[in-house]
Write an enzyme that holds these catalytic residues in place. Structure first.
Site, PDB file in Angstrom:
ATOM      1  N   THR A  78       4.204  -3.726 -10.924  1.00 26.75           N
ATOM      2  CA  THR A  78       4.798  -2.541 -10.310  1.00 26.75           C
ATOM      3  C   THR A  78       4.335  -1.351 -11.151  1.00 26.75           C
ATOM      4  O   THR A  78       4.163  -1.477 -12.357  1.00 26.75           O
ATOM      5  CB  THR A  78       6.343  -2.602 -10.300  1.00 26.75           C
ATOM      6  N   GLY A  79       4.145  -0.222 -10.512  1.00 28.00           N
ATOM      7  CA  GLY A  79       3.722   0.965 -11.260  1.00 28.00           C
ATOM      8  C   GLY A  79       2.556   1.650 -10.593  1.00 28.00           C
ATOM      9  O   GLY A  79       2.385   1.566  -9.374  1.00 28.00           O
ATOM     10  N   SER A 123      12.362   1.903  -2.158  1.00 33.40           N
ATOM     11  CA  SER A 123      11.067   1.592  -2.753  1.00 33.40           C
ATOM     12  C   SER A 123      10.274   0.579  -1.935  1.00 33.40           C
ATOM     13  O   SER A 123       9.137   0.257  -2.294  1.00 33.40           O
ATOM     14  CB  SER A 123      11.270   1.025  -4.159  1.00 33.40           C
ATOM     15  N   THR A 164       5.846  -3.457  -1.069  1.00 38.99           N
ATOM     16  CA  THR A 164       6.152  -2.076  -1.448  1.00 38.99           C
ATOM     17  C   THR A 164       6.054  -1.116  -0.267  1.00 38.99           C
ATOM     18  O   THR A 164       5.371  -1.412   0.720  1.00 38.99           O
ATOM     19  CB  THR A 164       5.156  -1.594  -2.532  1.00 38.99           C
ATOM     20  N   ARG A 205      -3.253   5.643   2.488  1.00 35.56           N
ATOM     21  CA  ARG A 205      -3.427   5.214   1.089  1.00 35.56           C
ATOM     22  C   ARG A 205      -2.797   3.838   0.883  1.00 35.56           C
ATOM     23  O   ARG A 205      -1.667   3.598   1.287  1.00 35.56           O
ATOM     24  CB  ARG A 205      -2.767   6.233   0.155  1.00 35.56           C
ATOM     25  N   THR A 232       8.172  -0.668  -5.236  1.00 37.63           N
ATOM     26  CA  THR A 232       7.585  -2.015  -5.364  1.00 37.63           C
ATOM     27  C   THR A 232       8.509  -3.075  -5.969  1.00 37.63           C
ATOM     28  O   THR A 232       9.268  -2.814  -6.887  1.00 37.63           O
ATOM     29  CB  THR A 232       6.294  -2.015  -6.228  1.00 37.63           C
TER      30      THR A 232
HETATM   31  N1  GLY Z   1       2.392  -0.115  -7.271  1.00 38.12           N
HETATM   32  C1  GLY Z   1       2.653   0.366  -5.992  1.00 38.12           C
HETATM   33  C2  GLY Z   1       1.757   1.391  -5.522  1.00 38.12           C
HETATM   34  O1  GLY Z   1       1.117   2.078  -6.310  1.00 38.12           O
HETATM   35  O2  GLY Z   1       1.664   1.571  -4.316  1.00 38.12           O
END
Ligand code: GLY
Length: 419
Positions: free
Chosen positions: A298-299, A93, A265, A275, A247
């Site tokens: 996180t999310g 992650s 992350t 992105r 993350t």
């Molecule tokens: N929360 C991490 C991401 O969307 O990249």
């Protein structure tokens, strides 16, 4: 390939009509706005020091807490926690071994805020450098900027002495290959028509349970043929069906009341190149104000950017809300952005980690988790290290994007990785 993207589009329409959604729209914590509600993840004690982080940092908190007690800087202690997963090739992650973008390239994001000096640093879309948390801090310390991205950020890191290395581990590469094969019905990736196991796309007449079983079985077979270790095959399948956002966030508060935060992350797995999500965005993935406290996320990054989650939470606390109420309010803004439409909200999730300057803390999540028995957890150390469960705003479980029909509950019970 026996299951095409077109098949999924068709079945998802049928499935979403037939199966409804596996979540309810009630707000069990609606009264949290008052700030009065007690819960396991809402602690009003004023212990200091405190370290609060996403649960994938648990193994690294004890040492960082000892460093903090020994006088380490709060940002350094927080970075000590997140560097653990960044360096761990088995944590996909973040950092080394993070899941790559759609072209198979690992791109990392991070931002930090140092409360005592009221400074910030961030990097986005960085390739070939695993400890982007430290690069974010270096931007803060060694430049007059706040954020560097892409090639410039990588060159800066190398100038600062960070080694360039290949971040794509063999396992992450194989998972990416599996993802390409799975999504391939319009290109030449994946076993072709000459493969002995190739079958034409199956008709959509089977019940959802059977379709899911077939999908999972086929993916597992492909994972095996790509050489993914048996004990990791089902986890790989899950990452293909539900690309994770990874993350880790960590906030650290010392006994003098100094506070800092960091988020790092590898971002959304198989994202478009370039992105960046919320993690490198000061005010979204992380925000710290020495007068108030610190928050991180996180999310679903895109959703968090739109509510400036971490900043919103810190501002809420500044105006008197408790950590839990402040986090719940940010989650409700996400719900508001979709007018409470559960058919959309079920495809996103968010966990906020909130630490107030006096040591009170909370973690809140949009949903309970992704399946029963697997709630969102976080790690905290205020003299005792432990994992706690985040307080959900909505009852039920998220479904990750892309929008396949829900997995039947009985199949979740059978399949270890879906539990
Ligand atoms: N929360 C991490 C991401 O969307 O990249």
């Amino acid at each position: 390939m026996t299951f095409s993207r077109r098949d999924f589009v068709k079945t998802s329409v049928i499935g979403s009509v037939a199966a409804g959604i596996g979540a309810t729209s009630v707000f069990p914590h609606a009264s949290a706005e008052s700030g009065q509600q007690g819960h396991a993840s809402q602690k009003e004690t004023s212990k200091r020091p405190v370290i609060l982080c996403a649960n994938n940092g648990l193994a690294y908190v004890e040492a960082a807490y000892a460093a903090l007690k020994g006088g380490a800087d709060t940002l350094d202690a927080a970075i000590q926690v997140v560097k653990g997963p960044e360096n761990d090739p088995n944590d996909d992650s973040v950092g080394l071994g993070g899941l790559p973008n759609e072209e198979g390239v690992v791109e990392l994001d991070s931002c930090c805020m140092h409360g005592p000096t009221r400074r910030a640093g961030a990097v986005g879309g960085v390739r070939n450098i695993k400890n982007v948390s430290m690069v974010a801090k270096a931007v803060m310390q060694h430049t007059g900027h706040v954020m560097l991205v892409g090639e410039g950020a990588e060159r800066f890191a190398v100038d600062m002495g960070f080694p360039r290395e290949n971040l794509l581990t063999d396992r992450s590469r194989k998972i990416w290959m599996l993802w390409k094969q799975f999504n391939s019905d319009r290109d030449w990736w994946g076993p072709g028509i000459a493969d002995p196991h190739w079958e034409p796309p199956a008709p959509d007449k089977k019940p959802q349970g059977e379709l899911w079983r077939d999908r999972i079985q086929q993916l597992q077979q492909q994972a095996a043929s790509l050489g993914i270790e048996p004990e990791y095959q089902l986890a790989a399948v899950r990452r293909i069906l539900f690309p994770p956002t990874g993350t880790i966030h960590c906030s650290a508060l010392n006994d003098k009341g100094e506070i800092s935060g960091i988020t790092t992350t590898s971002g959304l797995a198989f994202k478009l190149p370039g992105r960046v999500g919320d993690s490198p965005i000061i005010g979204a993935g992380c925000y710290t104000d020495q007068d108030v406290g610190s928050a991180g996320a996180t999310g679903s990054g895109e959703e968090n950017i739109k509510v400036a989650g971490a900043h919103t939470i810190v501002e809420n606390m500044r105006h008197g809300m408790s950590p839990q109420a402040a986090g719940m309010d940010a989650l409700k803004r996400i719900v508001r952005n979709y007018n409470g439409d559960m058919n959309k909200l079920r495809f996103m999730d968010m966990t906020y980690y909130v630490l107030r300057k006096d040591g009170a803390y909370a973690a809140v999540s949009l949903w309970e988790g992704y399946s029963a028995g697997h709630p969102h957890k976080f790690a905290v150390h205020d003299g005792t290290l432990r994992s706690e469960t985040a307080t959900p705003l909505l009852q039920g479980y998220s479904q990750e994007w892309p929008p396949f029909p829900p997995i039947p509950e009985e199949l979740k019970k059978d399949s270890e990785y879906l539990k």
